[in-house]
Design an enzyme around this catalytic site. Structure first.
Site, mmCIF file in Angstrom:
data_model
loop_
_atom_site.group_PDB
_atom_site.id
_atom_site.type_symbol
_atom_site.label_atom_id
_atom_site.label_comp_id
_atom_site.label_asym_id
_atom_site.label_seq_id
_atom_site.Cartn_x
_atom_site.Cartn_y
_atom_site.Cartn_z
ATOM 1 N N SER A 133 100.099 8.564 20.880
ATOM 2 C CA SER A 133 101.171 8.113 19.994
ATOM 3 C C SER A 133 101.710 9.299 19.177
ATOM 4 O O SER A 133 102.347 10.172 19.739
ATOM 5 C CB SER A 133 100.669 6.966 19.113
ATOM 6 O OG SER A 133 101.734 6.299 18.490
ATOM 7 N N HIS A 168 104.148 4.468 24.056
ATOM 8 C CA HIS A 168 104.213 2.996 23.977
ATOM 9 C C HIS A 168 105.472 2.436 24.636
ATOM 10 O O HIS A 168 106.096 1.498 24.129
ATOM 11 C CB HIS A 168 104.163 2.524 22.524
ATOM 12 C CG HIS A 168 103.037 3.095 21.715
ATOM 13 N ND1 HIS A 168 101.715 2.936 22.063
ATOM 14 C CD2 HIS A 168 103.040 3.831 20.567
ATOM 15 C CE1 HIS A 168 100.948 3.533 21.161
ATOM 16 N NE2 HIS A 168 101.736 4.096 20.247
#
Length: 242
Positions: A133, A168
């Site tokens: 991330s 994501h």
């Protein structure tokens, strides 16, 4: 061209798939120096993006117990480590594993302490840089981030990898359409996107391969196609690790 190995996880790993070690095992397999006294790789977790959340560090330590010689670098608590030479500590690792959270906060604090320059030296010395991330975003020139609330472009990455990044890609409803729109309008340069459960392995600044911890997890090059605002999402071959 920047030398070294960088692993960009779109999602997955110990923090998102605690019962699926495939991505983390692959990161460990890339550590060729094996500096630990017992032959295990030395892996340092850097939780800056989460504000050095203790629970995050605890989960890392539990997940890697017996698989690596573990440690953490908590810049918010650096006063407790005033005896540590930051450069020597980082260069003595086999893997630097960066956690998720705020990409903007991560970059600001790293630069304040000079960790950004140390990491450049480390990767060129053979330390594997990895992260999920925010820990994916930080290595690129630019990224899409929720550091400021709604998803927005960030043009302040370390630039170890060219272009932009989007983690994501399938894991959050707004990630894909927002990233595609930002590339379409020129708000972000072309780049790469990775689903949860997918990691992109770069060697010497070039994409070497994409791997996944679950079937169907994908990765794409996202770029302008032809005239106007048309954007292509070109699939990247992904090797399932299972």
């Amino acid at each position: 061209m920047r030398r070294g190995t960088i692993v960009a996880l779109g999602g997955g790993g110990f923090s998102m798939e605690p019962d699926n070690p495939l991505l983390d095992d692959h990161v460990l397999s890339l550590a060729t120096r094996r500096r630990g006294a017992d032959g295990l790789p030395r892996v340092c977790f850097v939780p800056t993006a989460s504000g050095d959340a203790e629970s995050y560090v605890d989960r890392f330590l539990a997940a890697f117990d017996g698989r690596a010689e573990t440690g953490s670098l908590q810049l918010f608590r650096l006063a407790d480590l005033d005896h540590v030479d930051l450069r020597s500590f980082v260069l003595d690792q086999d893997v630097i594993y960066v956690g998720g959270g705020s990409t903007a906060n991560l970059l600001a604090l790293w630069r304040l302490h000079g960790l950004d320059a140390i990491l450049v030296e480390a990767v060129e010395a053979g330390v594997v840089l990895a992260g999920i991330s925010a820990g994916m975003n930080c290595w690129f020139e630019a990224s899409v981030t929720d550091s400021f609330g709604p998803l927005a472009p960030l043009h302040d990455g370390l630039g170890l990898l060219t272009g932009s990044a989007c983690p994501h890609f399938d894991g959050e409803a707004e990630r894909r359409p927002t990233y595609v729109d930002l590339v379409a309008t020129g708000s972000l340069p072309a780049g790469v996107a990775a689903d949860d459960g997918c990691a992109l392995v770069f060697r010497d600044g070039e994409l070497h391969e994409a791997v996944s911890s679950r079937p169907g997890a994908g990765a794409w090059r996202v770029h302008l196609a032809g005239e106007g605002l048309d954007v292509a999402e070109s699939p990247i071959d992904v090797r399932y690790l299972g």
